[in-house]
Design an enzyme around this catalytic site. Structure first.
Site, PDB file in Angstrom:
ATOM      1  N   ARG A 175       0.953  -1.045  -0.151  1.00 32.32           N
ATOM      2  CA  ARG A 175       0.020  -0.027  -0.012  1.00 32.32           C
ATOM      3  C   ARG A 175       0.845   1.048   0.107  1.00 32.32           C
ATOM      4  NH1 ARG A 175      -4.641  -2.318   4.125  1.00 32.32           N
ATOM      5  NH2 ARG A 175      -5.873  -3.330   2.532  1.00 32.32           N
TER       6      ARG A 175
ATOM      7  N   HIS B  69      -5.601  -0.917  -6.535  1.00 32.58           N
ATOM      8  CA  HIS B  69      -4.562  -1.536  -6.326  1.00 32.58           C
ATOM      9  C   HIS B  69      -4.607  -1.715  -4.680  1.00 32.58           C
ATOM     10  CE1 HIS B  69      -1.786  -1.706 -10.124  1.00 32.58           C
ATOM     11  NE2 HIS B  69      -2.852  -2.591 -10.203  1.00 32.58           N
ATOM     12  N   GLU B  70      -4.403  -3.041  -4.259  1.00 33.48           N
ATOM     13  CA  GLU B  70      -4.058  -3.349  -2.604  1.00 33.48           C
ATOM     14  C   GLU B  70      -5.163  -2.664  -1.814  1.00 33.48           C
ATOM     15  OE1 GLU B  70      -2.065  -5.297  -3.044  1.00 33.48           O
ATOM     16  OE2 GLU B  70      -0.859  -4.620  -4.899  1.00 33.48           O
ATOM     17  N   GLY B  71      -6.505  -2.747  -2.184  1.00 35.94           N
ATOM     18  CA  GLY B  71      -7.514  -2.410  -1.482  1.00 35.94           C
ATOM     19  C   GLY B  71      -8.201  -1.127  -1.841  1.00 35.94           C
TER      20      GLY B  71
END
Length: 594
Positions: free
Chosen positions: A297, A440-442
């Site tokens: 993140r 991306h990534e949540g």
């Protein structure tokens, strides 16, 4: 054309604003000094400009292909990854005893930022590998470290994270992939994983998939999830590949950005067993995976900031070179046309790009300094405080640069006018690459719920006070600077508004319920991010006045700060008011009326 990588600002942030050189005084980084850190930055810049940027447009146009069940990527991308491998950047973060550079985290972020800004698609293969390796370093067994971690640090094996499934994207509690014990310490993995970046390619000897799956008869939801290392090729002693594992590519996803990164639908087969080993403890897979997710993140955040920065630098150079039209106070059609940068609306857009991209970069590098300070801290209480600060800011570091870096990318396209929409110029590609970072990534919506529901309210109560104290400590001298005093006062007022908004939202949880009280978490995150970035830009303006830099550079940092306070921060006040409303209206709208 203006240089695409703004090394002057990167160095200023590192060594003047965040004093990265002081990290080398003792302890973990004492084998470094400013000379060695600068050498690493120089190397990263050279790789970015000479090996990553030149094929970025080509890898966007010529996506990875699935040929006879194997994914093939652009030869130029493989050559660039070889250069990164030979330069040691797969292990830049690792300890010297592991053959790494053991760079301070903040310097490592800057190096990766330059690479992500020039070619995020190719850099992603290395970034995922390093994050997977870091997870194994903390949670892996000694056997897993011998088999996988060493080759990953060498850049021979690559890594992925396998979370999402076709019917369970961000909702990990619904994942269906199963792990059956084989009786010999290994597990047979069956299921399908979707959106797997770097899931297959021909740039590595092997690919180690970190897979979330359920053991038999385990509880539903996230509490029943375990983590497994599942290699593409089964590995024997000495990291020698033996036979093909039961992992296959069912298809490739084609995205609007990061088009050079293979994105796969992976099958973990029953017919040809996919064999893996457990990483960490049973039913604690999600907690282990978040070691990789949180690192990823922050990587997403600095990618958002640097993609915005590169686009801004390109737009700035274009606006300085391109002549078009005349100012409104000159109606003589026979007079020479002026440069685009002479039009005030264009200048506004350029200044906005500068403030948003530099604010995002400062935010990400500040997060890196928190990690470094935590590593060097020998005081338990101080270490816990730094952990809480980083925990509070991680969703902001991911979401704010990806949200507002994209705004900067949009303005870069606008500065180029019609040319900005064409593939003859890079700004439309940089926009498309950056657009993925919001997911991306949540997704950013998930980050907002995490920030407000967990990090500010609930168990996170008190984190705001820690941040406010950190800010006050850094502003003591700034308050004495006459040209910046008024902005300090405005920041104080906004701090009070943040605290008041948190209190109102908490009260709403008692009356409207958690779902409705947190229904406007995204405006809160955006406002909170603006608040933190305003603080960092204010510190940057003050540091530039004190540093040994030229007058134009110092004026630029002051102008970016002034712009942000005058043009951007007022919008954040509106978002805070929205965040204080519970979402009863949204909850009352019927599906049929949408």
């Amino acid at each position: 054309m203006t240089q695409l990588i703004d090394r002057k600002t990167i160095d200023f942030f590192l060594f003047d604003l965040f004093e990265a050189g002081a990290l080398c005084d003792a302890g973990l980084y004492d084998h470094h000094d400013r000379t060695t850190l600068t050498a690493a930055l120089d190397l990263a810049q050279t790789l970015s400009e000479e090996h990553l940027w030149p094929h970025a447009a080509l890898s966007d146009a010529q996506e990875p292909e699935l040929v006879d069940g194997e994914v093939r990527i652009l030869p130029e991308a493989k050559a660039a990854l070889d250069q990164l491998r030979q330069a040691g950047f797969f292990a830049a973060h690792a300890g010297t005893y592991e053959g790494g550079m053991q760079l301070p985290v903040v310097v490592n972020h800057a190096c990766n930022g330059m690479m992500k800004g020039t070619n995020p698609a190719t850099h992603a293969y290395m970034a995922l590998t390093r994050a997977a390796g870091n997870l194994l370093a903390v949670h892996g067994t000694e056997a897993q470290k011998r088999q996988y971690l060493g080759p990953m640090l060498e850049g021979r094996f690559f890594g992925t994270m396998c979370l999402s499934e076709p019917d369970a994207g961000s909702s990990l509690s619904d994942l269906r992939t199963r792990a059956e014990p084989c009786g010999d310490g290994t597990y047979q993995i069956t299921g399908t994983k979707m959106w797997i970046s770097g899931g297959d390619h021909d740039a590595a000897e092997n690919i180690v998939h970190l897979v979330l799956a359920r053991l038999p008869d385990q509880p539903a939801g996230v509490k029943g999830i375990s983590l497994f290392a599942v290699p593409k090729l089964l590995v024997g002693e000495g990291s020698q590949q033996t036979v093909q594992n039961g992992v296959s590519v069912a298809g490739l996803n084609h995205k609007m950005g990061y088009r050079g990164t293979s994105n796969c639908l992976l099958n973990f087969s029953e017919t040809t067993p996919a064999i893996g080993t457990m990483v960490g403890q049973p039913n604690e897979g999600l907690a282990a995976m978040f070691h990789m997710m949180n690192e990823a993140r922050i990587s997403v955040g600095i990618g958002g900031a640097m993609l915005a920065s590169v686009a801004y630098r390109y737009a700035l150079g274009y606006a300085q070179d391109r002549r078009q039209g005349r100012r409104l106070d000159n109606r003589d059609p026979m007079s020479p046309q002026v440069h685009l940068v002479d039009h005030l609306d264009v200048r506004r857009m350029l200044l906005r790009q500068k403030a948003l991209s530099e604010g995002g970069l400062a935010l990400c590098l500040y997060a890196g300094t928190l990690v470094d300070r935590r590593r060097l801290s020998t005081d338990a209480e101080d270490g816990a405080r730094l952990d809480r600060l980083l925990d509070l800011l991680t969703p902001v570091v991911k979401a704010w640069p990806s949200e507002f870096g994209l705004e900067a990318n949009r303005d870069a396209i606008q500065v180029l006018g019609g040319y900005g929409y064409t593939r003859d110029f890079p700004v439309e590609r940089l926009y498309r690459d950056n657009r993925l970072n919001m997911i991306h990534e949540g997704t950013n919506g998930i980050q907002a719920l995490d920030l407000l529901g967990r990090k500010v309210l609930g168990p996170g109560r008190g984190n705001l006070d820690l941040l406010f104290a950190e800010m006050e400590h850094t502003l003591a001298d700034v308050r004495l600077c006459g040209t910046l005093t008024a902005m300090c006062t405005r920041l104080d007022a906004f701090e009070n508004h943040i605290a008041q908004a948190a209190a109102v939202i908490e009260a709403n949880m008692d009356t409207a319920g958690k779902v409705r009280a947190l229904g406007n978490a995204t405006p809160f995150l955006n406002a909170f991010g603006h608040f933190v970035v305003a603080w960092l830009l204010l510190r940057s303006a003050y540091a530039a006045q004190q540093a040994d830099v030229d007058a134009d550079f110092a004026d630029g940092k002051r102008a970016a700060c002034q712009y942000f306070f005058d043009y951007e921060l007022p919008q954040a006040e509106v978002w805070l008011r929205t965040a204080c409303r519970d979402a009863s209206f949204l909850d009352s709208v019927t599906v049929a009326s949408l």
